[in-house]
Each structure stands twice: as structure tokens, then as C-alpha cells.
Design a protein around this motif. Structure first.
Motif, short mmCIF file in Angstrom:
data_model
loop_
_atom_site.label_atom_id
_atom_site.label_comp_id
_atom_site.label_asym_id
_atom_site.label_seq_id
_atom_site.Cartn_x
_atom_site.Cartn_y
_atom_site.Cartn_z
N GLY A 76 0.57 -1.06 0.24
CA GLY A 76 -0.34 -0.32 -0.30
C GLY A 76 0.56 1.42 -0.12
N ILE A 77 0.18 2.65 0.32
CA ILE A 77 0.81 3.55 0.57
C ILE A 77 1.55 3.94 1.52
CG2 ILE A 77 1.07 5.97 0.43
CD1 ILE A 77 -2.02 6.17 -0.66
N GLY A 78 3.00 3.94 1.30
CA GLY A 78 4.00 3.94 2.77
C GLY A 78 4.35 2.84 2.53
N THR A 79 5.45 3.50 3.74
CA THR A 79 6.56 1.70 4.25
C THR A 79 6.82 2.18 5.74
OG1 THR A 79 7.41 2.27 1.74
CG2 THR A 79 8.81 0.73 3.50
N ASN A 80 6.91 0.79 6.39
CA ASN A 80 7.47 1.34 7.30
C ASN A 80 8.80 0.74 7.37
OD1 ASN A 80 7.43 0.46 10.13
ND2 ASN A 80 5.62 -0.70 10.49
N GLU A 81 9.29 1.34 6.99
CA GLU A 81 11.11 1.09 7.76
C GLU A 81 11.46 -0.15 8.78
OE1 GLU A 81 9.77 4.05 6.50
OE2 GLU A 81 10.42 4.45 4.39
N GLN A 82 10.75 0.73 9.75
CA GLN A 82 11.96 -0.12 10.90
C GLN A 82 11.51 -1.33 11.09
OE1 GLN A 82 13.54 1.89 12.82
NE2 GLN A 82 13.71 -0.02 14.14
N ALA A 83 10.12 -1.85 10.41
CA ALA A 83 9.74 -3.42 10.58
C ALA A 83 10.93 -3.61 9.42
CB ALA A 83 8.59 -3.04 9.77
N ILE A 84 11.23 -3.57 8.36
CA ILE A 84 12.04 -3.33 7.96
C ILE A 84 13.76 -3.75 8.17
CG2 ILE A 84 13.84 -3.30 5.55
CD1 ILE A 84 11.22 -2.03 4.40
N ILE A 85 13.73 -2.93 9.08
CA ILE A 85 15.35 -3.02 9.63
C ILE A 85 15.14 -3.97 11.19
CG2 ILE A 85 16.62 -1.24 11.83
CD1 ILE A 85 15.35 1.45 9.63
N ASP A 86 14.02 -4.47 11.65
CA ASP A 86 14.08 -4.98 12.66
C ASP A 86 14.24 -6.60 12.39
OD1 ASP A 86 13.83 -2.60 14.56
OD2 ASP A 86 11.00 -3.47 14.53
N VAL A 87 13.42 -6.52 11.46
CA VAL A 87 13.69 -7.88 10.73
C VAL A 87 15.36 -7.99 9.98
CG1 VAL A 87 13.07 -9.42 8.65
CG2 VAL A 87 11.65 -8.28 10.10
N LEU A 88 15.68 -7.29 8.99
CA LEU A 88 16.85 -7.72 8.30
C LEU A 88 18.34 -7.37 8.76
CD1 LEU A 88 15.71 -6.76 5.06
CD2 LEU A 88 15.69 -9.01 5.63
N THR A 89 17.91 -6.88 10.12
CA THR A 89 19.74 -6.39 10.46
C THR A 89 19.64 -7.50 11.59
OG1 THR A 89 18.53 -4.33 11.59
CG2 THR A 89 19.03 -4.14 9.96
N GLN A 90 18.66 -8.36 11.74
CA GLN A 90 18.02 -8.81 13.39
C GLN A 90 18.27 -10.43 12.96
OE1 GLN A 90 15.93 -7.84 16.27
NE2 GLN A 90 16.18 -5.86 15.65
#
Length: 367
Positions: A76-90
Motif C-alpha cells: 500500500g501507500i507508504g513504507t514501514n522502514e522500522q519493520a524492515i530494519i527490525d527483521v533484516l538487521t537481526q
């Protein structure tokens, strides 16, 4: 990368890092008890290495909910960047590859391409770097350093001088698979003179010797040859420097440097600076720095990537991503010892927003 490739990546790390040099020197000089086999040496080095890892595999890992979290973060519209960070950096790199497969299986989309469409600037560059299997990422860095007009020689020097023989073989294989070209031939086409020779020699070199025995006589002969090739004559025999620096093991070179300094009354670094210049000087000095202390070398690269006006984001991203599952914790310790401040504090000062948060997650807590 398949399971066999991932195993090869882990095993090739055995001989990486300054602990290899210091530990083997201790055994050879009798200051540390001598292990009975190469297996024991490798096992001890792996124990040291585990302390250096800043990004570890997530326990109770399941790629399916992670893939779903990423899908929802970009839907959808917009991106939850923090969710991406939480998954891929951990998650470890191997786990990220499983997440990408699950993402394709569940949603019929390529995860890397989806991330590219949703993210931008240096944050995108960092997240995409995390998604590449290690050797493919380093192959891509080398390819990007040579494509188009001009060559980013510093990137090529950094990678070729700091990786082990096994790692370089895997990088060459990944390069050929991804770009249908020989890395050695591309380097030869893109560089010239003694720089070309030292880069090709590094690529082909046999510097790694986990069970290496230092022959004091050969080390002394090498030191004498280096002295005769530089300080003792008018001009410099560059090929003699290149041959010795690129084909001898780290433990052997440490003894050569020691003998050389006694003979020449100056360090090998000072001689290189006085006898060479430009990219050749940088390449030779990088080999010496990586031989003396690999973690100090990377700490220095990180510091100067952020020191002063502007940030060398490519260097910052490449080192943090590529060392996060190897020895980044040890690099952080050297960074603090060398510069009196933490790596995290410089990242906070020099970067911002989601890019900063993702870097800090990868770096982890301060030493």
C-alpha cells in the motif's frame, strides 16, 4: 547461495583476522602451548572468531512470518522502514536468503526488487547489501568499482588485500557466475603497470597458511631481498616487493618485517612510502596493514570514511555489512582503542534517520 556455499563461507573465515597472526606467533615462539593438529588450531581460532560476530542467527527462526512482516511493511501507500530494519538487521545472511525464498513463494515477488522500489538513497543501498549472499556481494562491489568510466581502485585494493585465499576463490567464482566474465581479466583490462601486477598477484596469491611454519632463514633472505630491492639501490625493484608481499603467509611476513626493520633501521611501511607512490603504494601498505592487524586496518578505514566533511558511505556500508558476521565486534574494540571514541558514536554524528538506525543495529552495543 546453497548450503555448501554457506559452509564454505564459514570455513574460509578460519584464517581471517589478527588473532591468526598473534596466536600462531605465540605457538611458534613458545609463548603459547602448541596445538597438536591443524584441527585444534582451527577450532581455537573459531572460538576467538565467535566473539567478533555482531549479527548472529535468530533463535527459533521461521522465514514465513518474517516474509509476511516485510510484505505488510511495503504494501500500500507508504513504507514501514522500522519493520524492515527490525527483521533484516537481526537475522543472519543465511536466514535472509530463506526469507527471500519465502517472500517469493508466498507473494510471487522478488524481495530485492521490492525493496528497491520502496526504499531510496543510502538506506536502500545498505538494505540491498544485506540481501546479497556474502561472496556475491563482494563480487558486486568489485564489478561496480570497475564498470563505467574510471576505476575505484581503493575498493579493489581493500577487498583483495584483506580476504583469505579461500574467500578470493569464492569471490572469483561468484563474479564469473553473476557477470559472465573473469575477475582477473577484468582487473587486467581496467588497471595497468605495477598496480595491475600486485592486484593479479593478490588474486592468485597463497598468503594463507593456517598451519604455517616460519623458516627463519627464508624470512631473513626475504628481508635481505626487500632491502636490496629498495633502500640499497637507486630506484626500486617493485616486482620483488610484490612477489614477497603477495605470496608469503602472514606469520612469515611478520618475521620478515621484523628482520627488515633491524636491517634497514626503518619500518617496511616507511620504505614503501619512500620507494613507491599512488595506488601501488596504497596497495602495498594495505597488505602490510592487513598482515599486522586486520582489525586495525578496518577500524582505520571506517574512521576515515566518516572523518571530516562528507561520508564515504560505500566504505562504511561495505565494511559493516561484510564483517558483521565475522569480526565486527573486534573491529569496534580496535576502533575505540585507536581513536578514543566508539564506532557507534561516529555513526550517530555522521548519519541520520533509518540509515543510521540500521547501521547501529548491525554494529550492536559498544565495547
Amino acid at each position: 547461495m546453497d548450503g555448501q556455499g554457506q559452509d564454505g563461507w564459514r570455513l574460509s573465515r578460519w584464517s581471517a583476522g589478527v588473532e591468526l597472526v598473534l596466536t600462531l606467533l605465540g605457538w611458534l615462539q613458545g609463548t603459547l602451548p602448541s596445538p597438536h593438529s591443524c584441527f585444534e588450531q582451527a577450532w581455537l581460532l573459531l572460538q576467538i572468531e565467535q566473539k567478533g560476530v555482531s549479527v548472529k542467527s535468530s533463535r527459533h527462526f521461521n522465514p514465513d512470518p518474517d516474509a509476511e512482516t516485510l510484505y505488510k511493511a511495503m504494501k500500500g501507500i507508504g513504507t514501514n522502514e522500522q519493520a524492515i530494519i527490525d527483521v533484516l538487521t537481526q537475522r543472519s545472511n543465511a536466514q535472509r536468503q530463506q526469507i527471500a525464498k519465502s517472500f517469493m513463494a508466498q507473494f510471487g515477488k522478488d524481495l530485492i526488487e521490492t525493496l528497491k522500489s520502496e526504499l531510496s538513497a543510502e538506506f536502500e543501498r545498505l538494505i540491498i547489501a544485506l540481501m546479497y549472499p556474502p561472496y556475491r556481494y563482494e563480487a558486486k562491489e568489485l564489478y561496480d568499482a570497475m564498470k563505467g568510466l574510471g576505476t575505484r581502485e581503493g575498493v579493489i585494493i581493500e577487498i583483495l588485500a584483506s580476504r583469505t585465499k579461500n574467500e578470493l576463490q569464492e569471490i572469483m567464482k561468484a563474479y564469473e557466475e553473476d557477470y559472465w566474465s573473469s575477475l582477473e581479466e577484468d582487473i587486467q583490462a581496467d588497471t595497468s603497470g605495477y598496480l595491475e601486477r600486485i592486484l593479479v598477484c593478490l588474486l592468485q596469491g597463497s598468503r594463507d597458511d593456517l598451519c604455517g611454519f616460519v623458516d627463519p632463514g627464508l624470512a631473513l633472505q626475504d628481508a635481505q631481498d626487500l632491502y636490496a630491492a629498495g633502500e640499497k639501490i637507486c630506484g626500486t625493484d617493485e616486482m620483488k616487493f610484490i612477489t614477497i608481499l603477495c605470496t608469503r603467509s602472514a606469520t612469515h611476513l611478520m618475521r620478515v618485517f621484523e628482520d627488515y626493520e633491524k636491517m634497514a633501521s626503518k619500518s617496511i611501511e616507511d620504505s614503501i612510502k619512500s620507494e613507491t607512490h599512488g595506488s601501488l603504494e596504497e596497495a602495498m601498505l594495505t597488505v602490510v596493514k592487513c598482515t599486522r592487524n586486520l582489525h586495525s586496518y578496518f577500524a582505520e578505514r571506517l574512521y576515515y570514511a566518516m572523518k571530516g566533511a562528507g561520508t564515504h558511505d560505500g566504505t562504511l556500508i561495505r565494511i559493516i555489512v561484510s564483517r558483521s558476521e565475522i569480526d565486527l565486534n573486534l573491529i569496534k574494540c580496535r576502533f575505540k582503542e585507536m581513536y578514543g571514541k566508539t564506532l557507534s558514536s561516529m555513526i550517530v554524528e555522521d548519519t541520520s534517520s533509518d540509515y543510521k538506525n540500521a547501521l547501529l543495529n548491525l554494529v550492536g552495543s559498544d565495547p
